[in-house]
Design an enzyme around this catalytic site. Structure first.
Site, PDB file in Angstrom:
ATOM      1  N   LYS A 149      17.802   0.047   4.626  1.00  0.00           N
ATOM      2  CA  LYS A 149      19.196  -0.363   4.516  1.00  0.00           C
ATOM      3  C   LYS A 149      20.085   0.650   5.239  1.00  0.00           C
ATOM      4  CE  LYS A 149      19.053  -4.093   1.868  1.00  0.00           C
ATOM      5  NZ  LYS A 149      19.645  -5.385   2.288  1.00  0.00           N
ATOM      6  N   LYS A 249      16.828 -17.278   3.027  1.00  0.00           N
ATOM      7  CA  LYS A 249      16.758 -16.975   1.604  1.00  0.00           C
ATOM      8  C   LYS A 249      17.033 -18.264   0.845  1.00  0.00           C
ATOM      9  CE  LYS A 249      18.355 -12.188   2.169  1.00  0.00           C
ATOM     10  NZ  LYS A 249      19.484 -11.243   1.964  1.00  0.00           N
TER      11      LYS A 249
END
Length: 329
Positions: A149, A249
């Site tokens: 991240k 997703k």
């Protein structure tokens, strides 16, 4: 007659999960259970925060479909009854689970997919200072694929330093990074070149969703992957020519039905596919596994980042194993 039950459950995060937008210490998931004829189908969803969803709003939107579900609404009906999002995902996955049980088969067979094998999944390292991220990477250095991240408020130069520290701590791993919309207005090509030198294979969402025009004419050394900018098939027109991959997703797409169609449409348009997840338990990841087996990259580590529910998926080394029938599908 079918009956619908909606519940909200809370699961603690292991440590803290930190991205550019902040940290989480727990996740609230919404579960839908559809019962008919002594059989039950289950689906789980997590609110998509960048769509403005909350667990409460997701639960309410799912519960509002009790009458259509009781009347026999199908997965195809849900595509017109509800917008894409987490609420539709919970119901769609519950219907898939129920249909497989009623048919005495599996969702895999209903989709026409070949027999499953364990699947390589990325493991996520949260955004932090370089030294802290290096420490986290050292603990999982044996993993084959690590997702890092980035997108810190201190800018791309600091993100490059973070990635360099992570690379030094896990020299044999493969890497993808997620900028979480954090590099808008910066020299993305230059940042990509620096990350390419560190062995990064893929960059997720470098610019804010809706500002994807910043990528027009950009030639990056690393493929760019649309996450927040791609939800369902209606998103694809704005992706072409700007991104080479999409992150599917189920919570964004609004269920396995749309996610499966999106994966096929993306392939037809020459896009690569990553299958990702929100923070959620194995009940949410089980249906996503059916898309991940069709993808170039899988990022299905959600259950590893939280205190998972009992009877969850098996994770071993760098792989996630197919879901058992008792869990879902």
């Amino acid at each position: 007659m079918r009956t619908l039950t909606i519940a909200t459950e809370r699961f603690p995060v292991r440590g803290a999960f930190t991205i550019a937008r902040g940290a989480k210490t727990h996740v609230d998931v919404v579960t839908a259970t559809i019962s008919e004829g002594g059989r039950q189908g289950r689906g789980e969803a997590t609110a998509v925060y960048y769509r403005g969803e909350l667990a409460e709003s997701v639960a309410a939107a799912a519960a509002a479909q009790a009458d259509p579900i009781a009347g026999g609404a199908s997965r195809a009906d849900l595509l017109t009854l509800m917008p894409a999002g987490a609420a539709r995902n919970a119901l769609d996955c519950a219907l898939w689970d129920l249909e497989a049980k009623q048919a005495g088969t599996s969702v895999r067979e209903l989709l026409g997919l070949p027999p499953f094998r364990p699947l390589l999944t990325a493991y996520t390292i949260s955004l932090d200072a370089p030294a802290a991220m290096a420490e986290a990477a050292a603990k999982v250095r044996a993993r084959e694929l690590i997702k890092v991240k980035l997108g810190g408020a201190d800018g791309p130069a600091a993100d490059i330093a973070r990635m360099a520290a992570v690379r030094a701590a896990a020299p044999d791993a493969r890497f993808v990074v997620d900028a979480n919309e954090g590099w808008g207005g910066t020299d993305i090509a230059r940042t990509a070149a620096a990350l390419a030198a560190l062995g990064v294979e893929l960059i997720e969402q470098p610019v804010p969703a809706g500002d994807d025009g910043q990528l027009d004419g950009l030639h990056a050394e690393i493929p760019l992957c649309a996450d927040e900018s791609c939800h369902d098939r209606a998103s694809l027109d704005q992706i072409i020519g700007r991104y080479r991959f999409i992150n599917i997703k189920l919570d964004k797409a609004g269920g396995l039905t749309e996610a499966h169609a999106l994966a096929h449409a993306a392939r037809q348009r020459g896009l690569g596919v990553m299958t990702g997840c929100m923070l959620g338990t194995s009940l949410a990841i089980a249906p996503a596994f059916h898309i991940a087996v069709q993808s170039d990259y899988a990022d299905l580590d959600g259950p590893l980042l939280i205190e998972d529910r009992d009877g969850g998926l098996k994770f071993e080394h760098s792989d996630v194993w197919p879901p058992a029938p008792a869990l879902w599908g």
